[in-house]
Design a protein around this motif. Structure first.
Motif, mmCIF file in Angstrom:
data_model
loop_
_atom_site.group_PDB
_atom_site.id
_atom_site.type_symbol
_atom_site.label_atom_id
_atom_site.label_comp_id
_atom_site.label_asym_id
_atom_site.label_seq_id
_atom_site.Cartn_x
_atom_site.Cartn_y
_atom_site.Cartn_z
ATOM 1 N N LEU A 17 0.830 -1.207 0.000
ATOM 2 C CA LEU A 17 0.000 0.000 0.000
ATOM 3 C C LEU A 17 0.864 1.257 0.000
ATOM 4 O O LEU A 17 0.608 2.206 -0.760
ATOM 5 N N VAL A 18 1.896 1.274 0.820
ATOM 6 C CA VAL A 18 2.789 2.433 0.900
ATOM 7 C C VAL A 18 3.504 2.650 -0.427
ATOM 8 O O VAL A 18 3.622 3.783 -0.919
ATOM 9 N N ILE A 19 3.991 1.565 -1.027
ATOM 10 C CA ILE A 19 4.710 1.667 -2.302
ATOM 11 C C ILE A 19 3.810 2.240 -3.390
ATOM 12 O O ILE A 19 4.247 3.049 -4.226
ATOM 13 N N ASN A 20 2.538 1.830 -3.401
ATOM 14 C CA ASN A 20 1.627 2.274 -4.451
ATOM 15 C C ASN A 20 1.081 3.681 -4.210
ATOM 16 O O ASN A 20 0.866 4.432 -5.169
ATOM 17 N N VAL A 21 0.869 4.042 -2.944
ATOM 18 C CA VAL A 21 0.254 5.332 -2.639
ATOM 19 C C VAL A 21 1.282 6.469 -2.590
ATOM 20 O O VAL A 21 0.966 7.609 -2.927
ATOM 21 N N SER A 22 2.512 6.147 -2.216
ATOM 22 C CA SER A 22 3.538 7.187 -2.019
ATOM 23 C C SER A 22 3.743 8.105 -3.219
ATOM 24 O O SER A 22 3.801 9.330 -3.048
ATOM 25 N N PRO A 23 3.868 7.589 -4.455
ATOM 26 C CA PRO A 23 4.073 8.517 -5.582
ATOM 27 C C PRO A 23 2.940 9.517 -5.758
ATOM 28 O O PRO A 23 3.182 10.697 -6.064
ATOM 29 N N TYR A 24 1.701 9.064 -5.565
ATOM 30 C CA TYR A 24 0.558 9.969 -5.711
ATOM 31 C C TYR A 24 0.536 11.012 -4.591
ATOM 32 O O TYR A 24 0.244 12.188 -4.839
ATOM 33 N N LEU A 25 0.834 10.567 -3.383
ATOM 34 C CA LEU A 25 0.861 11.489 -2.249
ATOM 35 C C LEU A 25 1.977 12.516 -2.425
ATOM 36 O O LEU A 25 1.790 13.707 -2.148
ATOM 37 N N TRP A 26 3.135 12.068 -2.899
ATOM 38 C CA TRP A 26 4.262 12.981 -3.128
ATOM 39 C C TRP A 26 3.919 14.007 -4.211
ATOM 40 O O TRP A 26 4.254 15.184 -4.097
ATOM 41 N N THR A 27 3.243 13.547 -5.276
ATOM 42 C CA THR A 27 2.826 14.458 -6.349
ATOM 43 C C THR A 27 1.862 15.511 -5.814
ATOM 44 O O THR A 27 1.982 16.706 -6.139
ATOM 45 N N LEU A 28 0.907 15.089 -4.988
ATOM 46 C CA LEU A 28 -0.056 16.031 -4.415
ATOM 47 C C LEU A 28 0.635 17.050 -3.516
ATOM 48 O O LEU A 28 0.355 18.258 -3.604
ATOM 49 N N ILE A 29 1.559 16.599 -2.664
ATOM 50 C CA ILE A 29 2.283 17.510 -1.767
ATOM 51 C C ILE A 29 3.122 18.499 -2.561
ATOM 52 O O ILE A 29 3.151 19.693 -2.266
ATOM 53 N N THR A 30 3.802 18.008 -3.593
ATOM 54 C CA THR A 30 4.639 18.884 -4.434
ATOM 55 C C THR A 30 3.807 19.942 -5.132
ATOM 56 O O THR A 30 4.242 21.090 -5.286
ATOM 57 N N SER A 31 2.599 19.578 -5.539
ATOM 58 C CA SER A 31 1.744 20.542 -6.244
ATOM 59 C C SER A 31 1.281 21.674 -5.335
ATOM 60 O O SER A 31 0.836 22.718 -5.820
ATOM 61 N N LEU A 32 1.396 21.489 -4.022
ATOM 62 C CA LEU A 32 0.967 22.508 -3.063
ATOM 63 C C LEU A 32 2.145 23.285 -2.477
ATOM 64 O O LEU A 32 1.985 24.015 -1.501
ATOM 65 N N LYS A 33 3.323 23.116 -3.082
ATOM 66 C CA LYS A 33 4.511 23.834 -2.616
ATOM 67 C C LYS A 33 4.875 24.973 -3.566
ATOM 68 O O LYS A 33 4.578 24.915 -4.763
ATOM 69 N N GLN A 34 5.550 25.982 -3.030
ATOM 70 C CA GLN A 34 6.157 26.999 -3.869
ATOM 71 C C GLN A 34 7.428 26.424 -4.487
ATOM 72 O O GLN A 34 7.995 25.451 -3.994
ATOM 73 N N GLN A 35 7.868 27.047 -5.559
ATOM 74 C CA GLN A 35 9.016 26.519 -6.291
ATOM 75 C C GLN A 35 10.264 26.408 -5.412
ATOM 76 O O GLN A 35 11.019 25.435 -5.510
ATOM 77 N N ASN A 36 10.486 27.377 -4.523
ATOM 78 C CA ASN A 36 11.684 27.356 -3.690
ATOM 79 C C ASN A 36 11.599 26.346 -2.544
ATOM 80 O O ASN A 36 12.577 26.087 -1.859
ATOM 81 N N GLU A 37 10.419 25.768 -2.318
ATOM 82 C CA GLU A 37 10.260 24.765 -1.265
ATOM 83 C C GLU A 37 10.422 23.340 -1.783
ATOM 84 O O GLU A 37 10.620 22.417 -0.990
ATOM 85 N N ILE A 38 10.350 23.168 -3.081
ATOM 86 C CA ILE A 38 10.301 21.826 -3.651
ATOM 87 C C ILE A 38 11.573 21.041 -3.373
ATOM 88 O O ILE A 38 11.542 19.831 -3.137
ATOM 89 N N TYR A 39 12.711 21.723 -3.383
ATOM 90 C CA TYR A 39 13.986 21.034 -3.191
ATOM 91 C C TYR A 39 14.436 21.032 -1.734
ATOM 92 O O TYR A 39 15.557 20.625 -1.441
#
Length: 272
Positions: A17-39
């Protein structure tokens, strides 16, 4: 007495479950960050930054790209079903010469790499003036995905007892009425399943869409997402926001037709 599931099962289930859900969760979190926070090392953003979604939806042609994908994928799924249903019924019920050879050819086409036909197909589409149009994508998609529809539906039709058709024929139904009044209603879960599969494959296809389209008038979602890049760096915030936005239609369709998908996939595994 029911056998209890051990801890190894639950640990394995959680890991999967973690392996399958993690990429989607990471994509969602990244989409809610400012550009300077992503890295940054921190996983969660300081605050929810919705400007990425605002820019994707209002300041770009991404909604047009989504509409293009809906039209292309919907037309592809519909045409594949129209062609695939009678072909699959013929393979499942009729006996004709070279039947097994033709069916093996159908299976071969489903795994044939698309890169092999890019050059001649591009030349053909350019010759007829179809480059950068819906037709340039629908034509190869239908040719590529119809064999998959035939393959899946053939197995599904074989699960329907022949006795039902024989009784209908004895009662005076012709083959056309048998197919439209009996086979199609019974096969609705399978047909909807392959329709969703074809829709999703067309929605996610990148190679043909990249080569055969050049403007937002026909460009689909996968290619549009790849265009969210700056001169020296990728705009990961907008790119991930676009990915999340593009996923919503597929999720809504899958949830709405979930019961048909499950019954369609499981029915194909039952022998007559």
């Amino acid at each position: 007495m029911k056998k209890r599931l051990g801890p190894v099962f639950w640990i394995g289930l959680i890991v999967i479950l973690v392996i399958n859900v993690s990429p989607y969760l990471w994509t969602l979190i990244t989409s809610l960050k400012q550009q300077n926070e992503i890295y940054n090392v921190k996983i969660l953003p300081k605050g929810l930054y919705f400007d990425n979604y605002v820019q994707v939806i209002s300041e770009s042609g991404f909604l047009t790209n989504i509409l293009n994908s809906i039209v292309v994928s919907g037309a592809t799924a519909l045409i594949c079903i129209i062609i695939g249903v009678p072909a699959a019924y013929a393979f499942a019920r009729l006996k004709f010469r070279f039947q097994n050879t033709l069916f093996m050819l159908v299976l071969f086409i489903t795994i044939f790499p698309g890169i092999f036909i890019i050059s001649p197909l591009f030349s053909f589409l350019k010759e007829i003036g179809a480059i950068d149009t819906y037709f340039a994508l629908i034509l190869p998609y239908v040719a590529y995905f119809t064999p998959l529809v035939v393959w899946i539906l053939t197995g599904f039709f074989r699960t329907i007892p022949r006795a039902i058709e024989e009784v209908a024929i004895i009662d005076g139904c012709g083959i056309f009425k048998v197919i439209t009044l009996i086979i199609l209603p019974l096969s609705l879960p399978g047909i909807l399943t392959v329709g969703i599969i074809t829709f999703t494959l067309s929605w996610n296809e990148f190679l043909f869409a990249l080569i055969f389209t050049s403007s937002d008038s026909a460009r689909t979602v996968p290619v549009a997402i790849s265009q969210f890049q700056g001169i020296h760096s990728l705009n990961w915030g907008q790119m991930t926001a676009a990915a999340i936005t593009a996923t919503i239609p597929i999720v809504l369709i899958s949830v709405a037709l979930q019961k048909y998908i499950i019954s369609g996939l499981t029915a194909g595994a039952i022998k007559e």
